[in-house]
Design a protein around this motif. Structure first.
Motif, PDB file in Angstrom:
ATOM      1  N   VAL A  98      -2.028   2.484   1.103  1.00 19.23           N
ATOM      2  CA  VAL A  98      -2.568   1.272   0.631  1.00 19.23           C
ATOM      3  C   VAL A  98      -2.892   1.443  -0.733  1.00 19.23           C
ATOM      4  N   VAL A  99      -3.560   2.408  -1.266  1.00 18.11           N
ATOM      5  CA  VAL A  99      -3.830   2.660  -2.740  1.00 18.11           C
ATOM      6  C   VAL A  99      -2.825   2.521  -3.709  1.00 18.11           C
ATOM      7  N   MET A 100      -1.577   3.034  -3.290  1.00 16.71           N
ATOM      8  CA  MET A 100      -0.372   3.114  -4.035  1.00 16.71           C
ATOM      9  C   MET A 100       0.091   1.639  -4.096  1.00 16.71           C
ATOM     10  N   LYS A 101      -0.132   0.561  -3.144  1.00 13.41           N
ATOM     11  CA  LYS A 101       0.289  -0.784  -3.344  1.00 13.41           C
ATOM     12  C   LYS A 101      -0.615  -1.271  -4.055  1.00 13.41           C
ATOM     13  N   CYS A 102      -1.828  -1.102  -4.013  1.00 15.44           N
ATOM     14  CA  CYS A 102      -2.873  -1.576  -4.862  1.00 15.44           C
ATOM     15  C   CYS A 102      -2.646  -1.338  -6.367  1.00 15.44           C
ATOM     16  N   LEU A 103      -2.133  -0.202  -6.654  1.00 16.73           N
ATOM     17  CA  LEU A 103      -1.847   0.068  -8.009  1.00 16.73           C
ATOM     18  C   LEU A 103      -0.856  -0.943  -8.756  1.00 16.73           C
ATOM     19  N   ALA A 104      -0.116  -1.685  -7.925  1.00 14.04           N
ATOM     20  CA  ALA A 104       0.631  -2.730  -8.312  1.00 14.04           C
ATOM     21  C   ALA A 104       0.158  -4.077  -8.555  1.00 14.04           C
ATOM     22  N   GLY A 108      -5.228  -4.219 -12.496  1.00 17.24           N
ATOM     23  CA  GLY A 108      -4.916  -3.550 -13.713  1.00 17.24           C
ATOM     24  C   GLY A 108      -6.112  -2.340 -13.716  1.00 17.24           C
ATOM     25  N   GLU A 109      -7.027  -2.313 -13.001  1.00 15.80           N
ATOM     26  CA  GLU A 109      -7.919  -1.090 -12.855  1.00 15.80           C
ATOM     27  C   GLU A 109      -8.233  -0.927 -11.245  1.00 15.80           C
ATOM     28  N   ILE A 110      -8.186   0.322 -10.665  1.00 19.71           N
ATOM     29  CA  ILE A 110      -8.333   0.620  -9.638  1.00 19.71           C
ATOM     30  C   ILE A 110      -9.666   1.773  -9.422  1.00 19.71           C
TER      31      ILE A 110
END
Length: 280
Positions: free
Chosen positions: A170-176, A179-181
């Motif tokens: 999920v985090v990998m998808k959120c990176l796209a 702008g800031e994670i």
């Protein structure tokens, strides 16, 4: 037939703590309730009811009473209502769940849109979500995360019983999507260790029995990881559900249990398997 019980089968720290607090409160013989089931074990809930501790869906009409907050936690507004009503509050929320709630509140106040990785219908997640003061999204998979809107700042937390792999995906998808994670790994270590132990055991046996409430997310996940490695994996709540046919031509049986399963239930299941073996 050899029966191997997983070392960490049964109560986790948070559940053990919550049940101890509930049974101690029950001994006081006061006007005591739990706000929702204390844990996801119908058998434990029934024992508490027999001791006079009833389950409440809400606080409507309640006064001069003791309310126990379940291990999964409750919504922020429910806790606030209990304070307003001046109820005697026993907060049995698992410390790991409490930490997830605090992270959501902090992220939200710092201007992050929050993504909670978990099951939207689970009471733990519903409670965690309530601590957000801004936008909050619940996603159960990377596929769902890929449909999130674009955001400037994203804060991510996880339901404590999620797998690390799912959080990572999920985090990998959120990176796209942002702008800031900022990510907080709020998965309980006991959950991850229990799942790894179950996988190892499933590889070694001819049949797996997973004990736990059908409403328990972590028990359901244990069953899933066992089934992936041993197709003859079965989830049950009580020993009465064991089917003797499951153990035909079985030499080694693995037994594990969800975090809300008491030891006495595990013992009953092992005794019943032993009885089935003797009657072969």
């Amino acid at each position: 037939m050899e029966i191997i019980v997983a070392k960490r089968a049964g109560f986790c720290f948070g559940v053990k703590r919550a049940t101890q607090m509930a049974f101690e409160a029950a001994k006081e013989k006061r006007n005591t309730f739990t706000l929702g089931p204390i844990i996801h074990s119908p058998q434990v809930v029934q024992k508490l009811e027999e001791m006079g501790v009833k389950v409440r869906k809400d606080l409507a009409g309640l006064s001069d009473a003791t309310i126990i907050i379940r291990s999964h936690g409750v919504a922020a507004e429910e806790l606030e209502e209990a304070v307003r009503k001046e109820l005697d509050i026993i907060d049995a929320t698992c410390p790991f769940v409490k930490k997830a709630q605090e992270h959501v509140k902090s992220l939200s106040q710092s201007g992050y849109d929050v993504v909670v990785v978990g099951d939207a219908d689970h009471p733990e997640v519903q409670g965690i979500v309530s601590y957000a003061t801004g936008k909050v999204y619940v996603v159960g998979s990377d596929e769902e995360a890929s449909r999130l809107p674009k955001m400037g700042k994203i804060g991510v937390v996880a339901q404590t019983t999620q797998s690390f792999e799912n959080l990572q995906n999920v985090v990998m998808k959120c990176l796209a999507r942002g702008g800031e994670i900022r990510v907080f790994n709020t998965i309980c270590d006991a959950t991850a260790i229990r799942q790894e132990e179950a996988k190892e055991l499933a590889r070694q046996v001819d049949c797996m029995v997973v004990i736990g409430g059908y409403n328990s997310a972590n028990t359901k996940r244990l069953t899933e990881v066992c089934t992936e490695l041993q197709p003859k994996s079965f989830q049950i709540e009580t020993a009465q559900e064991l089917n003797p046919a499951w153990f035909d031509k079985v030499e080694r049986v693995g037994v594990t249990a969800g975090a809300s399963t008491p030891k006495w239930l595990i013992d009953e299941v092992v005794e019943r398997i032993q009885q089935i073996n003797r009657n072969k």
